[in-house]
Design a protein around this motif. Structure first.
Motif, mmCIF file in Angstrom:
data_model
loop_
_atom_site.group_PDB
_atom_site.id
_atom_site.type_symbol
_atom_site.label_atom_id
_atom_site.label_comp_id
_atom_site.label_asym_id
_atom_site.label_seq_id
_atom_site.Cartn_x
_atom_site.Cartn_y
_atom_site.Cartn_z
ATOM 1 N N ASP A 1 -20.267 43.122 -5.029
ATOM 2 C CA ASP A 1 -19.550 41.890 -5.719
ATOM 3 C C ASP A 1 -18.475 42.479 -6.445
ATOM 4 O O ASP A 1 -17.660 41.828 -7.050
ATOM 5 N N VAL A 2 -18.702 43.740 -7.038
ATOM 6 C CA VAL A 2 -17.863 44.453 -7.766
ATOM 7 C C VAL A 2 -17.073 45.577 -7.176
ATOM 8 O O VAL A 2 -17.559 46.305 -6.188
ATOM 9 N N GLY A 3 -15.786 45.393 -7.126
ATOM 10 C CA GLY A 3 -14.780 46.615 -6.568
ATOM 11 C C GLY A 3 -14.812 47.538 -7.323
ATOM 12 O O GLY A 3 -14.431 47.757 -8.661
ATOM 13 N N HIS A 4 -15.067 49.052 -7.045
ATOM 14 C CA HIS A 4 -15.061 50.171 -7.684
ATOM 15 C C HIS A 4 -13.787 51.146 -7.166
ATOM 16 O O HIS A 4 -13.449 51.866 -8.065
ATOM 17 N N ALA A 5 -13.579 50.955 -5.921
ATOM 18 C CA ALA A 5 -12.711 52.057 -5.336
ATOM 19 C C ALA A 5 -11.170 51.456 -5.298
ATOM 20 O O ALA A 5 -10.931 50.268 -5.090
ATOM 21 N N ALA A 6 -10.254 52.415 -5.767
ATOM 22 C CA ALA A 6 -8.845 52.182 -5.634
ATOM 23 C C ALA A 6 -8.416 51.737 -4.189
ATOM 24 O O ALA A 6 -9.020 52.216 -3.229
ATOM 25 N N ALA A 7 -7.422 50.847 -4.021
ATOM 26 C CA ALA A 7 -6.826 50.526 -2.681
ATOM 27 C C ALA A 7 -5.252 50.862 -2.589
ATOM 28 O O ALA A 7 -4.684 51.192 -3.807
ATOM 29 N N GLY B 1 2.114 54.143 -0.688
ATOM 30 C CA GLY B 1 1.997 55.333 -0.940
ATOM 31 C C GLY B 1 1.434 55.800 -2.146
ATOM 32 O O GLY B 1 0.909 56.708 -2.489
ATOM 33 N N GLY B 2 1.016 54.738 -2.845
ATOM 34 C CA GLY B 2 0.182 54.792 -4.058
ATOM 35 C C GLY B 2 -0.987 54.025 -4.096
ATOM 36 O O GLY B 2 -1.365 53.477 -3.183
ATOM 37 N N LEU B 3 -1.748 54.074 -5.202
ATOM 38 C CA LEU B 3 -3.046 53.550 -5.203
ATOM 39 C C LEU B 3 -2.899 52.196 -6.314
ATOM 40 O O LEU B 3 -2.475 52.474 -7.153
ATOM 41 N N GLU B 4 -3.795 51.514 -6.084
ATOM 42 C CA GLU B 4 -4.251 50.335 -6.999
ATOM 43 C C GLU B 4 -5.542 50.318 -7.556
ATOM 44 O O GLU B 4 -6.570 50.531 -6.788
ATOM 45 N N TRP B 5 -5.523 50.360 -8.972
ATOM 46 C CA TRP B 5 -7.050 50.366 -9.460
ATOM 47 C C TRP B 5 -7.780 49.274 -9.096
ATOM 48 O O TRP B 5 -7.302 47.981 -8.985
ATOM 49 N N ALA B 6 -9.006 49.471 -9.131
ATOM 50 C CA ALA B 6 -9.848 48.176 -9.194
ATOM 51 C C ALA B 6 -10.476 47.907 -10.602
ATOM 52 O O ALA B 6 -10.933 48.649 -11.251
ATOM 53 N N TRP B 7 -10.185 46.748 -10.911
ATOM 54 C CA TRP B 7 -10.569 46.186 -12.130
ATOM 55 C C TRP B 7 -11.898 45.438 -12.233
ATOM 56 O O TRP B 7 -12.000 44.470 -11.417
ATOM 57 N N HIS B 8 -12.774 45.691 -13.155
ATOM 58 C CA HIS B 8 -14.004 45.027 -13.292
ATOM 59 C C HIS B 8 -14.458 44.925 -14.719
ATOM 60 O O HIS B 8 -14.261 45.912 -15.525
ATOM 61 N N ASP B 9 -15.601 44.149 -15.045
ATOM 62 C CA ASP B 9 -16.233 44.350 -16.349
ATOM 63 C C ASP B 9 -17.382 45.160 -16.273
ATOM 64 O O ASP B 9 -17.885 45.261 -15.447
ATOM 65 N N ARG C 1 -13.299 45.392 -19.875
ATOM 66 C CA ARG C 1 -12.597 45.482 -18.716
ATOM 67 C C ARG C 1 -12.219 46.780 -18.342
ATOM 68 O O ARG C 1 -11.391 47.286 -19.222
ATOM 69 N N VAL C 2 -12.366 47.434 -17.511
ATOM 70 C CA VAL C 2 -11.795 48.834 -17.236
ATOM 71 C C VAL C 2 -11.452 49.072 -15.483
ATOM 72 O O VAL C 2 -11.517 47.906 -14.860
ATOM 73 N N ALA C 3 -10.696 50.059 -15.454
ATOM 74 C CA ALA C 3 -10.140 50.329 -14.093
ATOM 75 C C ALA C 3 -10.805 51.420 -13.324
ATOM 76 O O ALA C 3 -11.014 52.468 -14.006
ATOM 77 N N SER C 4 -11.127 51.101 -12.224
ATOM 78 C CA SER C 4 -11.997 52.076 -11.344
ATOM 79 C C SER C 4 -11.139 52.512 -10.342
ATOM 80 O O SER C 4 -10.423 51.922 -9.702
ATOM 81 N N GLY C 5 -11.629 53.809 -10.020
ATOM 82 C CA GLY C 5 -11.027 54.346 -8.767
ATOM 83 C C GLY C 5 -11.860 55.485 -7.951
ATOM 84 O O GLY C 5 -11.583 56.625 -8.081
ATOM 85 N N HIS C 6 -13.447 55.041 -7.667
ATOM 86 C CA HIS C 6 -14.303 56.014 -7.158
ATOM 87 C C HIS C 6 -14.866 55.277 -6.176
ATOM 88 O O HIS C 6 -15.095 54.095 -6.138
ATOM 89 N N HIS C 7 -15.500 56.015 -5.084
ATOM 90 C CA HIS C 7 -16.464 55.661 -4.264
ATOM 91 C C HIS C 7 -17.876 56.429 -4.391
ATOM 92 O O HIS C 7 -18.639 56.002 -3.584
ATOM 93 N N GLN C 8 -18.142 56.980 -5.311
ATOM 94 C CA GLN C 8 -19.367 57.570 -5.684
ATOM 95 C C GLN C 8 -19.587 57.015 -7.087
ATOM 96 O O GLN C 8 -18.882 56.680 -7.868
ATOM 97 N N ALA C 9 -21.007 57.290 -7.289
ATOM 98 C CA ALA C 9 -21.586 56.973 -8.656
ATOM 99 C C ALA C 9 -22.948 57.537 -8.853
ATOM 100 O O ALA C 9 -23.528 58.133 -7.863
ATOM 101 N N ILE C 10 -23.236 57.449 -10.133
ATOM 102 C CA ILE C 10 -24.756 57.842 -10.514
ATOM 103 C C ILE C 10 -25.709 57.403 -9.716
ATOM 104 O O ILE C 10 -25.855 55.980 -9.457
#
Length: 242
Positions: free
Chosen positions: A129-135, A140-148, A167-176
């Motif tokens: 339900d939380v988007g982490h990856a940029a789109a 030709g650019g990327l949009e950040w995924a914003w979430h709390d 609220r932060v800007a994410s752009g990752h498809h991996q995590a801890i």
């Protein structure tokens, strides 16, 4: 006045004709450096793990850490795995920890920190339900995924952001996945993904999000770098041992 010297390992992948995420990581390298400089710290881009004369280390974003570094799946959908980059980032981090030099990690930098302390990564995040990856923005650019994220009490991060939820800007498809030894989660997204860590003993902190992302309020963008600067100045002010 001589400013504290902060090492930032160079990005070694050439973005020309590569995955768009490589170009983005290379482009925002300078944005991260500017946030370091805004704390009255001198940034020096380095290509070796020699930290002689340095007072801090910042590990910026970039491609994926090789899964074989943490016992992961080598067939996972990773991108821009660069053995030279992994070696540089992990070796310079080891040198910093050995010397007691403060460390700040951003995005990939957090993942490098976790792997260095024996942790593991989720190679490719499942949908949540939380988007982490940029789109792609279609141009030709990327949009950040914003979430709390919820920020832990009694953390350096909480001290500088002054809030329990940001609220932060994410752009990752991996995590801890599994936290490294001595690391404590200091911010968590609503789906349980760890978004920031600090070390219980070493002067090390890291955030998974991108504080340099356009649209981040200035105070929130500065927060991780302010916490890092505090660690740098505390080390410099400490009496010499021996």
């Amino acid at each position: 006045m001589t400013l504290p010297r902060i090492a930032m390992p160079a990005r070694l992948s050439d973005a020309e004709g590569a995955d768009a995420r490589v170009g983005l990581a290379n482009a925002i390298f300078d944005d991260v450096a500017e946030l370091v400089r805004a704390e009255d710290l001198d940034v020096v881009v380095v290509r070796t793990a020699d930290l002689t004369g340095f007072d801090g280390l910042v590990l910026p974003g970039g491609g994926d850490v090789d899964p074989t570094r943490y016992g992961g799946d080598s067939a996972a959908p990773v991108y821009d795995v660069n053995p030279a980059q992994d070696a540089l980032d992990l070796d310079i981090l080891a040198a910093a920890v050995e010397r007691g030099i403060p460390v700040l990690g951003v995005c990939r930098g957090l993942q490098v920190v976790n792997v260095a302390f024996g942790g593991t990564l989720i190679e490719d995040l499942p949908a949540s339900d939380v988007g982490h990856a940029a789109a792609s923005d279609g141009c030709g650019g990327l949009e950040w995924a914003w979430h709390d994220v919820d920020v832990a009490a009694d953390s350096r991060l909480r001290d500088v952001v002054g809030a329990t939820r940001i609220r932060v800007a994410s752009g990752h498809h991996q995590a801890i996945d599994r936290l490294g030894t001595g690391l404590v989660a200091t911010a968590v997204a609503d789906d349980g993904i760890v978004e920031a860590v600090e070390h219980s003993d070493a002067p090390v902190l890291a955030v998974q999000w991108h504080p340099e992302a356009e649209g981040t309020p200035a105070a929130l963008a500065a927060a991780p770098f302010a916490a890092f600067a505090d660690l740098v100045h505390a080390r410099l002010a400490a009496p010499a041992i021996g």
